[in-house]
Design a protein around this motif. Structure first.
Motif, mmCIF file in Angstrom:
data_model
loop_
_atom_site.group_PDB
_atom_site.id
_atom_site.type_symbol
_atom_site.label_atom_id
_atom_site.label_comp_id
_atom_site.label_asym_id
_atom_site.label_seq_id
_atom_site.Cartn_x
_atom_site.Cartn_y
_atom_site.Cartn_z
ATOM 1 N N LEU A 27 0.823 -1.214 0.000
ATOM 2 C CA LEU A 27 0.000 0.000 0.000
ATOM 3 C C LEU A 27 0.857 1.265 0.000
ATOM 4 O O LEU A 27 0.352 2.362 -0.217
ATOM 5 C CB LEU A 27 -0.958 0.002 1.200
ATOM 6 C CG LEU A 27 -2.160 -0.948 1.044
ATOM 7 C CD1 LEU A 27 -2.991 -0.988 2.310
ATOM 8 C CD2 LEU A 27 -3.021 -0.563 -0.149
ATOM 9 N N ALA A 28 2.172 1.100 0.229
ATOM 10 C CA ALA A 28 3.082 2.247 0.120
ATOM 11 C C ALA A 28 3.610 2.382 -1.309
ATOM 12 O O ALA A 28 4.400 3.267 -1.606
ATOM 13 C CB ALA A 28 4.242 2.092 1.095
ATOM 14 N N THR A 29 3.187 1.487 -2.196
ATOM 15 C CA THR A 29 3.536 1.574 -3.621
ATOM 16 C C THR A 29 2.333 2.206 -4.350
ATOM 17 O O THR A 29 1.321 2.492 -3.711
ATOM 18 C CB THR A 29 3.803 0.164 -4.217
ATOM 19 O OG1 THR A 29 2.547 -0.521 -4.326
ATOM 20 C CG2 THR A 29 4.747 -0.652 -3.348
ATOM 21 N N PRO A 30 2.400 2.364 -5.656
ATOM 22 C CA PRO A 30 1.235 2.946 -6.361
ATOM 23 C C PRO A 30 -0.011 2.052 -6.314
ATOM 24 O O PRO A 30 -1.098 2.476 -6.732
ATOM 25 C CB PRO A 30 1.737 3.079 -7.806
ATOM 26 C CG PRO A 30 3.215 3.162 -7.692
ATOM 27 C CD PRO A 30 3.574 2.275 -6.543
ATOM 28 N N LEU A 31 0.112 0.830 -5.827
ATOM 29 C CA LEU A 31 -1.030 -0.090 -5.794
ATOM 30 C C LEU A 31 -2.155 0.461 -4.907
ATOM 31 O O LEU A 31 -1.919 0.885 -3.782
ATOM 32 C CB LEU A 31 -0.567 -1.445 -5.240
ATOM 33 C CG LEU A 31 -1.595 -2.580 -5.262
ATOM 34 C CD1 LEU A 31 -1.931 -2.992 -6.691
ATOM 35 C CD2 LEU A 31 -1.076 -3.790 -4.488
ATOM 36 N N ARG A 32 -3.375 0.444 -5.465
ATOM 37 C CA ARG A 32 -4.534 0.944 -4.715
ATOM 38 C C ARG A 32 -5.307 -0.216 -4.096
ATOM 39 O O ARG A 32 -5.242 -1.344 -4.588
ATOM 40 C CB ARG A 32 -5.459 1.750 -5.633
ATOM 41 C CG ARG A 32 -4.815 3.032 -6.095
ATOM 42 C CD ARG A 32 -5.682 3.825 -7.043
ATOM 43 N NE ARG A 32 -4.950 5.020 -7.491
ATOM 44 C CZ ARG A 32 -4.867 6.149 -6.803
ATOM 45 N NH1 ARG A 32 -5.482 6.261 -5.650
ATOM 46 N NH2 ARG A 32 -4.185 7.182 -7.266
ATOM 47 N N GLU A 33 -6.079 0.100 -3.078
ATOM 48 C CA GLU A 33 -6.853 -0.919 -2.365
ATOM 49 C C GLU A 33 -7.803 -1.644 -3.327
ATOM 50 O O GLU A 33 -7.952 -2.863 -3.284
ATOM 51 C CB GLU A 33 -7.661 -0.283 -1.224
ATOM 52 C CG GLU A 33 -6.825 0.260 -0.073
ATOM 53 C CD GLU A 33 -6.298 1.666 -0.318
ATOM 54 O OE1 GLU A 33 -6.479 2.194 -1.448
ATOM 55 O OE2 GLU A 33 -5.709 2.247 0.611
ATOM 56 N N SER A 34 -8.433 -0.867 -4.214
ATOM 57 C CA SER A 34 -9.387 -1.467 -5.159
ATOM 58 C C SER A 34 -8.677 -2.426 -6.117
ATOM 59 O O SER A 34 -9.261 -3.414 -6.571
ATOM 60 C CB SER A 34 -10.107 -0.384 -5.950
ATOM 61 O OG SER A 34 -9.157 0.458 -6.571
ATOM 62 N N GLU A 35 -7.408 -2.142 -6.416
ATOM 63 C CA GLU A 35 -6.661 -3.030 -7.318
ATOM 64 C C GLU A 35 -6.281 -4.331 -6.617
ATOM 65 O O GLU A 35 -6.261 -5.398 -7.251
ATOM 66 C CB GLU A 35 -5.399 -2.305 -7.822
ATOM 67 C CG GLU A 35 -5.737 -1.149 -8.741
ATOM 68 C CD GLU A 35 -4.574 -0.169 -8.958
ATOM 69 O OE1 GLU A 35 -4.709 0.692 -9.843
ATOM 70 O OE2 GLU A 35 -3.557 -0.252 -8.230
ATOM 71 N N ILE A 36 -6.013 -4.255 -5.319
ATOM 72 C CA ILE A 36 -5.725 -5.492 -4.565
ATOM 73 C C ILE A 36 -6.962 -6.377 -4.586
ATOM 74 O O ILE A 36 -6.893 -7.574 -4.922
ATOM 75 C CB ILE A 36 -5.369 -5.185 -3.087
ATOM 76 C CG1 ILE A 36 -4.123 -4.317 -3.012
ATOM 77 C CG2 ILE A 36 -5.169 -6.478 -2.297
ATOM 78 C CD1 ILE A 36 -3.729 -3.945 -1.592
ATOM 79 N N VAL A 37 -8.120 -5.779 -4.251
ATOM 80 C CA VAL A 37 -9.363 -6.556 -4.187
ATOM 81 C C VAL A 37 -9.697 -7.122 -5.568
ATOM 82 O O VAL A 37 -10.088 -8.288 -5.699
ATOM 83 C CB VAL A 37 -10.517 -5.680 -3.636
ATOM 84 C CG1 VAL A 37 -11.838 -6.418 -3.709
ATOM 85 C CG2 VAL A 37 -10.225 -5.270 -2.192
ATOM 86 N N SER A 38 -9.491 -6.318 -6.612
ATOM 87 C CA SER A 38 -9.788 -6.802 -7.979
ATOM 88 C C SER A 38 -8.864 -7.948 -8.367
ATOM 89 O O SER A 38 -9.295 -8.914 -8.999
ATOM 90 C CB SER A 38 -9.640 -5.667 -8.999
ATOM 91 O OG SER A 38 -10.462 -4.603 -8.650
ATOM 92 N N GLY A 39 -7.590 -7.838 -7.988
ATOM 93 C CA GLY A 39 -6.628 -8.895 -8.306
ATOM 94 C C GLY A 39 -7.011 -10.207 -7.638
ATOM 95 O O GLY A 39 -7.004 -11.277 -8.263
ATOM 96 N N TYR A 40 -7.380 -10.113 -6.372
ATOM 97 C CA TYR A 40 -7.822 -11.311 -5.639
ATOM 98 C C TYR A 40 -9.098 -11.872 -6.264
ATOM 99 O O TYR A 40 -9.247 -13.084 -6.419
ATOM 100 C CB TYR A 40 -8.060 -10.970 -4.161
ATOM 101 C CG TYR A 40 -6.885 -11.247 -3.260
ATOM 102 C CD1 TYR A 40 -6.792 -12.421 -2.536
ATOM 103 C CD2 TYR A 40 -5.853 -10.334 -3.137
ATOM 104 C CE1 TYR A 40 -5.708 -12.677 -1.711
ATOM 105 C CE2 TYR A 40 -4.755 -10.573 -2.316
ATOM 106 C CZ TYR A 40 -4.690 -11.746 -1.599
ATOM 107 O OH TYR A 40 -3.611 -11.993 -0.786
#
Lengths: 377, 251
Positions: free
Chosen positions: A219-232
């Motif tokens: 989360l300290a990288t450009p990765l957003r919370e919504s992208e984590i959830v979408s990836g999963y």
């Protein structure tokens, strides 16, 4: 949202699952094991139920026809595979055996059984004939099987002797001709397994991410919370679909389950369910501080689905006041839809309501999952 | 030119002030060491600056952008105190994953990965699962993942914990190399001796910066020959002005 980052998360979760042999085994072997256990235990007929027959019927000598013994005919018409028959001369001893738990029922034919039956056939005599059944109702399933068997033997005897009921039921099977328990069970266990394992694996994975610090790190990288959830979501929808394909193929090969409709619809429904479940897993993980606490969520995850989704028994068997609660259990929609497709052969035009319900669940839970990840200290 | 500037930056947990009106200024291209005992607020300061914690009040700018702001995430490198690696993935798979999060191509990742694995001396372990590595090796992988995208500013939270002295010396050589390339490095550590390698150090105590300066000058000013004694000097002055503290003054 950036597709490249979503795919990176998705690939990472895939690799993590692939490298984790225990999770792989959990995804594949556990559902197969439960399918096999339930398939073998429940798909067969009830057999070898111990009953004692006390036959005191003396029969009747009818001119021209000769000796008639209805009790013997009824006993002959009983399926001896279903009922394991012992004979006894004494009713009192037989009942004592029943009370001692040595048999599930005593079937008693009185001395005048044939005579009374003959008399009851003659109009306007008001005579009646009866078989006395002493039965242990402590196991409802066995008791019902005995009652059904005695009734059908009685009906068969009547028909053999030219008697019949004045009214008959003409049955036309609209759906599920020759359907067996496994045809009902497989669509249910597929959804149940995907629900259970997707929720558990995501829950464990996310508690792990929180505890190990990887979640903070990404989360300290450009990765957003919504992208984590979408990836999963992407990974687990694919894993859920593969899991359901595997189970249904085994269901077809081992249990010859019926597939009347378009099986792709079932996979779509299961993929939707998997997306709902991974969001649920992420959401639940925000309430846990360490991996051991995941076990505390097990009853919360398993019991509602076990009792209220209709996987083991139809929703109609649940008390009416409790039935609305099943609307809050996501697998109940996919189980209903998968059964309708596989047994009734229904298409999208008939199951769209269940799919809409799953989409609504997915949207709500995905949003809540993203919010739970955004919550900062 | 400042890389980091905070003004009365405060972070409260209930009644506890983890950061108490912190005034921090880090110059672009320098190695800045945040020193202090456990609980001084070093990690909290870094987590607020990289956007992982919400500040309670005050302002903070990183690379001239008011934080929190996701825009600067691609210019930041953050190495947390915990190893924080995906242990079910190999070293290569971890590095590739972090590279992709920063939008790097496969080719870019391959070049940088080769360079970094050589630096952390893990070339032969590239295809090994991280879970099979020792604690020190995991730390080296963690550093390599932090550096994969060549960030403009590095936040390293206790980067040398669990690392053997020889490799620790190599780490500092590499930090100096990064500095030569214009990278700003902010390091928290409680190894006071290695903090001499920093261009400037700031002593933190109870969420505040109690002293700041070039290591040699600090030691000269306090009449000490090491930073630990220098810290104790300032901590004692702080205690005298604050009055007695419940934990006896910090450590």
């Amino acid at each position: 949202m950036d597709l490249g980052r979503i795919l990176a998360v998705s690939k990472r979760v895939f690799i993590d699952l692939k490298n984790d042999k225990r999770s792989l085994a959990l995804i594949i072997i556990a559902p197969l094991f439960s399918m096999a256990v339930f398939g073998l235990a429940f798909s067969g007929e009830v057999e070898n139920i111990g009953v004692i027959i006390v036959n005191h019927d003396t029969g009747m000598d009818i001119p021209i026809v000769g000796d008639v013994d209805f009790a013997d005919q009824v006993i002959d018409n009983i399926d001896h595979d279903t009922l394991d028959i012992q004979e006894s001369d004494d009713l009192v001893t037989a009942i004592e055996s029943l009370e001692a738990g040595d048999a599930w029922a005593v079937i008693y034919f009185s001395e005048n059984y044939t005579a009374n039956t003959m008399a009851s056939i003659i109009p306007f005599t008001n005579a009646s004939s009866e078989i006395e059944l002493y039965i242990d109702m402590s196991n409802v399933n066995l008791a019902e099987a005995i009652i059904i068997e005695v009734n059908s033997a009685l009906m068969a005897t009547m028909e053999e002797n030219g008697g019949s009921l004045p009214v008959t039921v003409e049955r036309t099977e609209v759906y599920g001709q020759n359907a067996e328990f496994m045809d009902f069970f497989v669509p249910g266990i597929v959804s149940f397994a995907v629900y259970l394992f997707t929720t558990l694996l995501t829950l464990m994975a996310f508690i792990g991410e929180r505890v190990s610090g990887t979640l903070s790190r990404v989360l300290a990288t450009p990765l957003r919370e919504s992208e984590i959830v979408s990836g999963y979501a992407l990974t687990f929808s694919i894993v859920g679909t593969l899991q359901s394909i595997f189970m249904i193929v085994v269901g077809i090969l081992a249990f010859d389950v019926m597939i009347e409709g378009n099986i792709l619809l079932v996979f779509m429904v299961v993929a939707l369910l998997a997306i709902v479940c991974q969001a649920l897993g992420i959401l639940l993980s925000s309430f846990a501080q360490r991996e051991a606490q995941a076990a505390q969520f097990l009853p919360l995850i398993v019991m509602p689905a076990f009792l209220l989704s209709g996987v083991f028994w139809p929703l109609e068997a649940i008390p009416a006041w409790l039935r609305p609660a099943s609307f809050l259990v996501p697998p109940s929609y996919s189980i209903t839809a998968a059964r309708s497709v596989m047994i009734r052969g229904w298409g999208l035009d008939m199951i769209w309501m269940d799919m809409v319900a799953l989409v609504i669940f997915a949207m709500v839970l995905l949003t809540l999952a993203v919010i739970s990840l955004k919550k900062k200290g | 030119m400042l890389a980091v500037k905070t003004d009365k930056l405060t972070k409260n947990y209930g009644d506890f002030k983890a950061l108490d009106e912190l005034e921090l200024q880090v110059i672009k291209g320098e190695i800045y060491g945040l020193l202090g005992p456990n609980g001084a607020g070093k990690t909290t300061a870094i987590k607020v600056l990289v956007g992982l914690l919400k500040k309670t009040s005050g302002t903070a700018q990183v690379l001239d952008i008011e934080i929190p702001n996701k825009q600067i995430a691609s210019d930041i490198g953050f190495m947390p105190q915990e190893t924080a690696m995906y242990i079910g993935l190999t070293v290569h798979q971890n590095m590739e994953f972090f590279g992709k999060l920063f939008g790097m191509t496969k080719e870019q990742i391959a070049i940088k990965e080769a360079e970094l694995l050589k630096f952390v001396d893990l070339e032969d372990w590239k295809d090994e699962l991280v879970q099979n590595l020792s604690g020190g090796m995991k730390h080296r992988v963690s550093l390599a993942c932090t550096l994969i995208h060549e960030p403009d500013i590095l936040f390293l939270d206790e980067p040398t914990v669990g690392v053997d002295p020889k490799l620790r010396a190599n780490f500092w050589k590499y930090f100096n190399k990064l500095k030569e390339n214009g990278t700003t490095v902010i390091i928290t550590t409680h190894y006071m001796d290695e903090a001499r390698n920093c261009d400037r150090v700031g002593f933190m105590r109870q969420g505040k910066l109690i002293a700041e300066g070039i290591p040699n000058e600090i030691m000269k000013d306090t009449g000490t020959d090491n930073l630990e004694d220098a810290f104790l000097h300032y901590a004692t002055i702080g205690e005298a002005s604050d009055g007695p503290t419940p934990d006896g003054g910090g450590e």
